[in-house]
Design a protein around this motif. Structure first.
Motif, PDB file in Angstrom:
ATOM      1  N   LEU A   1      34.965  25.279  29.742  1.00  0.00           N
ATOM      2  CA  LEU A   1      34.780  24.940  31.155  1.00  0.00           C
ATOM      3  C   LEU A   1      34.888  26.166  32.048  1.00  0.00           C
ATOM      4  O   LEU A   1      34.681  26.070  33.256  1.00  0.00           O
ATOM      5  CB  LEU A   1      35.796  23.886  31.593  1.00  0.00           C
ATOM      6  N   ASP A   2      35.221  27.311  31.462  1.00  0.00           N
ATOM      7  CA  ASP A   2      35.352  28.578  32.197  1.00  0.00           C
ATOM      8  C   ASP A   2      36.250  28.402  33.419  1.00  0.00           C
ATOM      9  O   ASP A   2      35.833  28.605  34.566  1.00  0.00           O
ATOM     10  CB  ASP A   2      33.968  29.082  32.624  1.00  0.00           C
ATOM     11  N   PRO A   3      37.534  28.047  33.198  1.00  0.00           N
ATOM     12  CA  PRO A   3      38.428  27.791  34.336  1.00  0.00           C
ATOM     13  C   PRO A   3      38.894  29.070  35.016  1.00  0.00           C
ATOM     14  O   PRO A   3      39.016  30.129  34.389  1.00  0.00           O
ATOM     15  CB  PRO A   3      39.612  27.073  33.676  1.00  0.00           C
ATOM     16  N   VAL A   4      39.143  28.982  36.320  1.00  0.00           N
ATOM     17  CA  VAL A   4      39.769  30.054  37.084  1.00  0.00           C
ATOM     18  C   VAL A   4      40.898  29.418  37.884  1.00  0.00           C
ATOM     19  O   VAL A   4      40.749  28.322  38.422  1.00  0.00           O
ATOM     20  CB  VAL A   4      38.763  30.773  38.005  1.00  0.00           C
ATOM     21  N   VAL A   5      42.062  30.093  37.933  1.00  0.00           N
ATOM     22  CA  VAL A   5      43.264  29.522  38.535  1.00  0.00           C
ATOM     23  C   VAL A   5      43.857  30.502  39.542  1.00  0.00           C
ATOM     24  O   VAL A   5      43.864  31.715  39.308  1.00  0.00           O
ATOM     25  CB  VAL A   5      44.314  29.185  37.452  1.00  0.00           C
TER      26      VAL A   5
ATOM     27  N   ARG B   1      51.987  26.007  44.611  1.00  0.00           N
ATOM     28  CA  ARG B   1      50.750  25.235  44.439  1.00  0.00           C
ATOM     29  C   ARG B   1      49.765  26.026  43.589  1.00  0.00           C
ATOM     30  O   ARG B   1      49.400  27.158  43.930  1.00  0.00           O
ATOM     31  CB  ARG B   1      50.149  24.937  45.812  1.00  0.00           C
ATOM     32  N   LEU B   2      49.343  25.442  42.474  1.00  0.00           N
ATOM     33  CA  LEU B   2      48.309  26.033  41.635  1.00  0.00           C
ATOM     34  C   LEU B   2      47.028  25.235  41.825  1.00  0.00           C
ATOM     35  O   LEU B   2      47.042  24.009  41.821  1.00  0.00           O
ATOM     36  CB  LEU B   2      48.714  26.027  40.159  1.00  0.00           C
ATOM     37  N   GLU B   3      45.934  25.949  41.997  1.00  0.00           N
ATOM     38  CA  GLU B   3      44.624  25.317  42.146  1.00  0.00           C
ATOM     39  C   GLU B   3      43.663  25.935  41.143  1.00  0.00           C
ATOM     40  O   GLU B   3      43.864  27.061  40.691  1.00  0.00           O
ATOM     41  CB  GLU B   3      44.096  25.520  43.570  1.00  0.00           C
ATOM     42  N   TRP B   4      42.639  25.204  40.834  1.00  0.00           N
ATOM     43  CA  TRP B   4      41.682  25.714  39.866  1.00  0.00           C
ATOM     44  C   TRP B   4      40.296  25.131  40.107  1.00  0.00           C
ATOM     45  O   TRP B   4      40.129  24.153  40.836  1.00  0.00           O
ATOM     46  CB  TRP B   4      42.127  25.368  38.437  1.00  0.00           C
ATOM     47  N   LYS B   5      39.326  25.769  39.509  1.00  0.00           N
ATOM     48  CA  LYS B   5      37.984  25.202  39.461  1.00  0.00           C
ATOM     49  C   LYS B   5      37.384  25.550  38.119  1.00  0.00           C
ATOM     50  O   LYS B   5      37.773  26.536  37.466  1.00  0.00           O
ATOM     51  CB  LYS B   5      37.116  25.719  40.605  1.00  0.00           C
ATOM     52  N   PHE B   6      36.464  24.728  37.668  1.00  0.00           N
ATOM     53  CA  PHE B   6      35.766  24.946  36.399  1.00  0.00           C
ATOM     54  C   PHE B   6      34.367  25.452  36.711  1.00  0.00           C
ATOM     55  O   PHE B   6      33.544  24.729  37.267  1.00  0.00           O
ATOM     56  CB  PHE B   6      35.707  23.643  35.594  1.00  0.00           C
TER      57      PHE B   6
END
Length: 503
Positions: free
Chosen positions: A250-254, A297-302
């Protein structure tokens, strides 16, 4: 037929939860809604029946999206409890008073694993009983928000798709012993319960001076869990660690932000560590001695998410709809055309810090859906808060905080540049502005400062101060000049230029 009035407990729980979500104290809420702190305290303590006026004012001040109004109506009619929407994924004790005052968390460890369709959260806490009495239970909360920043949308979503006990599949243990629980609140978007240190085979109280691990896990499908995870420090904590475990394909970035009682949201002080194992990607982060009431708070997108896109709700189509989806008030709301209320500093320093924290959180959300090469700004009315606070993030990454700002001098030299506004982001307008402005503003301790801003930063600052005065940039445009659709704008990704100098 019983004439007993319906219990106010659902409304009280809703009110406390929204205060916690927005970081608003009882006294601050009382000032904002025009009631006494004693009234708010009695309402939350169950000694005072809330009035409809209070419910409506509290809903507005806390930007609860109608949740408090609906819960109050259900209280009046004896109907079903309303929808609760905390703005965090967590399983934290709700208030410090909910647990023994001398309970210490030696290590708070959280792991969130995503398999492409569901999230499985595991919370492990090593707790130490420094009180003189045995501890037999521990309060936790499981809450979700699929559409952070859009409470009305989330309320509708969870009303139609409530979080159920069957899907959560909660398990809990103390040491090696499985334990049960007692439900405190069962609502559509959250569950609050007491973990009981006992099972059919025996009881396992935590005696004075003893330390033990408690662990609990639960599952939530990705159509009910948004792409962020927040940890709140509710008890004295010596060590906090968080891990996010995602499919590598999913190639995540956090990324992560920290908010404390004394500082606005800012990036984690230390980097999030990234590693790979098999077909998984692991993101881990640790901090020691986090301050009480801090929020992480941790956020991410795929970046590659074909399977996820099929199951997740469609993203808003237009730029303005995207801004609306992250909680930005849109043009037409009266809040954008009225003067914001100034802070009484330093008396309202705590309120000011909380508002600034909300502004920085909004900026983080906006940065996740748009690239702001020229810098960005956000004023409190744009996120539904009627207070004189704004932030500006310059192109070089500096964050400026403006409390009770006012322009006291402008340069005679002006220029015209295109501006955009989050509150009607589908267009861009050519706006004349002075090349330099002098601004008087305040620190939270009440000290007054005078700062001179030039060129592009002056434009950003002037734009945000206009918002606090109830002025939109369209009123600054020359007669006969109209905004253009963003599709015709050619300045995206470019910084403003000033006679050969970029700014």
């Amino acid at each position: 037929m019983s004439s007993e009035a319906p219990s106010a407990e659902p409304f009280i729980a809703e009110l406390k939860r929204w205060r916690d979500v927005r970081g608003v104290s009882q006294s601050a809420l009382a000032r904002s809604v025009g009631y006494t702190p004693s009234y708010v305290s009695k309402v939350e303590g169950g000694q005072q029946r809330p009035s409809r006026e209070f419910a409506e004012q509290a809903d507005r001040v806390l930007s609860a999206g109608g949740a408090l109004r609906r819960t109050f109506t259900e209280l009046e009619t004896g109907g079903r409890p309303g929808i609760t929407l905390p703005h965090q994924h967590t399983a934290e004790p709700q208030t410090l008073e909910s647990q023994p005052a001398s309970l210490i968390v030696v290590h708070d460890d959280a792991e969130l694993r995503y398999d492409g369709a569901t999230y499985r959260a595991t919370q492990r806490r090593r707790i130490h009983n420094a009180s003189p009495d045995p501890i037999t239970q521990y309060l936790i909360r499981i809450s979700v928000d699929r559409y952070p920043g859009n409470p009305e949308h989330s309320n509708r979503h969870y009303r139609d798709n409530p979080l159920t006990w069957d899907e959560i599949a909660l398990t809990a243990r103390i040491g090696n012993e499985p334990i049960g629980w007692r439900v405190q609140h069962d609502r559509d978007a959250f569950k609050e319960l007491w973990l009981l240190f006992e099972n059919d085979d025996g009881r396992y109280p935590l005696y004075p001076g003893e330390t033990a691990w408690i662990e609990y896990s639960y599952t939530v499908s990705d159509d009910k869990w948004g792409t962020w995870f927040q940890r709140a420090v509710r008890l004295p904590t010596e060590r906090l660690s968080v891990r996010l475990d995602f499919p590598a394909d999913l190639d995540p970035v956090v990324w992560g932000t920290e908010t404390t009682m004394t500082a606005a949201a800012f990036p984690f002080r230390t980097a999030i560590h990234q590693s790979s194992y098999g077909d998984r990607r692991l993101f881990s982060w640790t901090t020691d001695d986090p301050p009480l009431h801090a929020r992480y708070r941790l956020e991410w997108k795929f970046r590659a998410r074909p399977d996820h896109e099929e199951t997740a709700p469609a993203m808003p189509a237009s730029a303005s709809e995207k801004m609306r989806s992250i909680g930005v008030v849109q043009a037409g709301d009266p809040l954008l055309t009225q003067r914001a209320r100034p802070f009484d500093l330093p008396a309202e320093a705590e309120d000011a810090r909380r508002v600034v924290a909300e502004l920085n959180s909004a900026a983080e959300r906006a940065a996740g859906i748009h690239t702001f090469s020229k810098g960005m700004g956000c004023a409190a009315p744009q996120i539904g808060i009627d207070r004189a606070a704004a932030i500006v993030r310059t192109p070089n990454g500096e964050t400026l905080t403006l409390l009770n700002p006012r322009v006291i001098e402008e340069s005679a030299e002006t220029d015209e540049q295109y501006e955009g506004c989050w509150s009607f982001f589908d267009v861009r307008g050519m706006v004349p502005r002075p090349l330099s402005i002098t601004v008087e503003h305040q620190d939270t301790d009440g000290q007054r400062r005078i700062t001179i801003f030039d060129q592009g930063v002056a434009r950003l600052v002037a734009h945000e101060i206009d918002h606090l005065e109830g002025v939109l940039y369209t009123t600054r445009m020359r007669p006969g000049v109209e905004p253009i659709p963003v599709s015709q704008y050619r300045g995206t990704g470019r910084i403003w230029s000033y006679e050969g100098k970029a700014s």
